[in-house]
Scaffold this motif. Structure first.
Motif, short mmCIF file in Angstrom:
data_model
loop_
_atom_site.label_atom_id
_atom_site.label_comp_id
_atom_site.label_asym_id
_atom_site.label_seq_id
_atom_site.Cartn_x
_atom_site.Cartn_y
_atom_site.Cartn_z
N GLY A 14 1.00 -1.08 0.13
CA GLY A 14 0.00 -0.09 0.02
C GLY A 14 0.78 1.41 -0.18
O GLY A 14 0.16 2.49 0.11
N THR A 15 2.02 1.12 -0.27
CA THR A 15 2.94 2.37 -0.26
C THR A 15 3.04 2.88 -1.68
O THR A 15 3.17 2.07 -2.74
N PHE A 16 3.03 4.32 -1.87
CA PHE A 16 2.62 4.88 -3.23
C PHE A 16 4.25 4.99 -3.76
O PHE A 16 5.09 5.25 -3.03
N VAL A 17 4.42 4.58 -4.81
CA VAL A 17 5.70 4.83 -5.46
C VAL A 17 5.38 5.68 -6.86
O VAL A 17 4.66 5.40 -7.62
N ARG A 18 6.25 6.72 -7.01
CA ARG A 18 6.48 7.48 -8.07
C ARG A 18 7.16 7.06 -9.34
O ARG A 18 8.09 6.54 -9.24
N LEU A 19 6.53 7.35 -10.64
CA LEU A 19 7.20 6.78 -11.90
C LEU A 19 7.41 8.21 -12.44
O LEU A 19 6.42 9.04 -12.91
N ARG A 20 8.84 8.65 -12.53
CA ARG A 20 8.95 9.86 -12.88
C ARG A 20 9.54 9.92 -14.31
O ARG A 20 9.49 11.12 -15.00
N LYS A 21 9.85 9.02 -15.14
CA LYS A 21 10.15 8.96 -16.35
C LYS A 21 9.75 7.72 -17.14
O LYS A 21 9.27 6.69 -16.54
N MET A 22 9.57 7.89 -18.49
CA MET A 22 9.16 6.78 -19.33
C MET A 22 9.76 5.59 -19.24
O MET A 22 9.27 4.29 -19.11
N LYS A 23 11.14 5.67 -19.08
CA LYS A 23 12.01 4.47 -18.69
C LYS A 23 11.24 3.65 -17.57
O LYS A 23 11.18 2.43 -17.40
N HIS A 24 11.17 4.37 -16.29
CA HIS A 24 10.66 3.78 -15.39
C HIS A 24 9.38 3.13 -15.45
O HIS A 24 9.03 1.97 -14.77
N LEU A 25 8.43 3.71 -16.12
CA LEU A 25 7.21 3.11 -16.53
C LEU A 25 7.21 1.84 -17.27
O LEU A 25 6.68 0.92 -16.77
N VAL A 26 8.22 1.98 -18.29
CA VAL A 26 8.26 0.81 -19.05
C VAL A 26 8.85 -0.30 -18.38
O VAL A 26 8.57 -1.47 -18.44
N GLN A 27 10.09 -0.04 -17.62
CA GLN A 27 10.52 -1.01 -16.94
C GLN A 27 9.61 -1.76 -16.01
O GLN A 27 9.62 -3.03 -15.68
N ALA A 28 8.84 -0.85 -15.20
CA ALA A 28 7.95 -1.41 -14.39
C ALA A 28 6.63 -2.30 -14.91
O ALA A 28 6.45 -3.54 -14.34
N ALA A 36 1.12 -12.09 -23.47
CA ALA A 36 2.00 -13.38 -24.22
C ALA A 36 3.02 -12.95 -24.68
O ALA A 36 4.24 -13.57 -24.51
N PRO A 37 2.94 -11.91 -25.67
CA PRO A 37 4.28 -11.63 -26.63
C PRO A 37 5.34 -10.97 -25.42
O PRO A 37 4.86 -10.53 -24.54
N ARG A 38 6.47 -11.11 -26.05
CA ARG A 38 7.71 -10.66 -25.06
C ARG A 38 8.25 -9.38 -25.50
O ARG A 38 8.73 -9.38 -26.53
N LEU A 39 8.29 -8.32 -24.55
CA LEU A 39 8.89 -7.18 -24.59
C LEU A 39 10.07 -6.96 -23.95
O LEU A 39 10.21 -7.48 -22.79
N GLU A 40 11.27 -6.37 -24.42
CA GLU A 40 12.52 -6.28 -23.73
C GLU A 40 12.95 -4.98 -23.87
O GLU A 40 12.75 -4.32 -24.93
N LEU A 41 13.78 -4.43 -23.01
CA LEU A 41 14.52 -3.00 -23.15
C LEU A 41 15.77 -3.11 -22.92
O LEU A 41 16.52 -3.94 -22.43
N ALA A 42 16.50 -2.31 -24.10
CA ALA A 42 18.04 -2.48 -24.09
C ALA A 42 18.61 -1.26 -24.37
O ALA A 42 17.76 -0.09 -24.94
N ALA A 43 19.88 -1.07 -24.38
CA ALA A 43 20.67 0.33 -24.72
C ALA A 43 20.46 0.23 -26.20
O ALA A 43 20.79 -0.62 -26.77
#
Length: 258
Positions: free
Chosen positions: A196-210, A237-244
């Motif tokens: 129940g703790t609030f967590v802020r997402l400040r950037k697009m990167k943080h949102l997508v990672q979450a 079902a499809p798999r997304l991934e994040l990379a540099a």
């Protein structure tokens, strides 16, 4: 007296319809609402933090917290565990999780499905080495058609190669506004943890990672709990991934379609 912070619980009593709406909105702030669910006591505590009083079952004329949950959340409820009538585990139905609602992160499966569609339709095709070796880092997105063609004629052939589409993260926001919801804005987003703790997402990167992390948690939860795949399972079902990115100071969101 009804709005005074120091009043008694009875003086601050709220109409059941308003309590129900508040609980529905709070439940949709939990990513777990689209997975294994949220404990009722956690939802109660967060309600108290937000509104100054708890949704007490007895004061609402209900026999137990389970009765309160099934009555107040009836139009969104997926009841995960009702064994403990004082602390049931509640979640939202697939139709609710799959309806885009900016600011309500419990609808993250609809966002994940849209991300997949965006990367597939707007991303750059690229070769992708098989992920059977988990220690190997994912390949990076070429920055031009010539680079794509050069890579496509490389050593990635046969069963060791999969087709992928990659999209620079910096291009996502307007596409999400077009294809997910016009009011999308990652800078104002946040969510409630399982405690129940609030967590802020400040950037697009943080949102997508979450969102990618929640997808993995949903897949693991379904594998553990069993049962027939539902609309949410099919959407993630499809798999997304994040990379540099190789040739940009950016990240690449990649959809792998073996």
């Amino acid at each position: 007296r009804g709005g005074e912070p120091g009043g008694s619980p009875s003086s601050r009593r709220v109409a059941p319809a308003m309590v129900a709406q508040r609980l529905c909105d709070l439940l949709l702030c939990f990513p777990s609402a689209a997975m294994g669910g949220v404990q009722w006591r956690t939802l109660e505590r967060r309600y108290e933090v937000s509104f100054g009083s708890r949704p007490d079952a007895a004061s609402l004329g209900m026999a137990s917290p389970l009765a309160a949950a099934t009555t107040l959340l009836w139009d969104v409820l997926r009841l995960v565990d009702s064994e403990d009538t004082d602390n049931p585990v509640v979640a939202v139905e697939d139709a609710v999780a799959m309806a885009p609602r900016p600011g309500f992160i419990g609808t993250w499966p609809s966002l994940y499905e849209t991300l997949c569609a965006i990367v597939l339709s707007h991303g750059t095709p690229e070769p992708h080495a098989s992920s059977s070796s988990s220690s190997a880092p994912p390949p990076l997105l070429p920055s031009s058609a010539a680079a794509v063609e050069e890579d496509m004629t490389g050593d990635c052939t046969g069963e060791s190669c999969a087709v992928a589409h990659g999209l620079l993260l910096s291009k996502l926001k307007p596409l999400l506004q077009d294809h997910w919801h016009a009011n999308f804005d990652e800078s104002g987003l946040g969510y409630l943890s399982d405690e129940g703790t609030f967590v802020r997402l400040r950037k697009m990167k943080h949102l997508v990672q979450a969102v990618l992390r929640w997808r993995e948690q949903r897949v693991a939860w379904r594998a553990m709990s069993g049962g027939k795949a539902t609309a949410v399972d099919l959407a993630v079902a499809p798999r997304l991934e994040l990379a540099a990115a190789r040739r940009h100071s950016d990240l690449v969101l990649r959809l792998v379609t073996a």
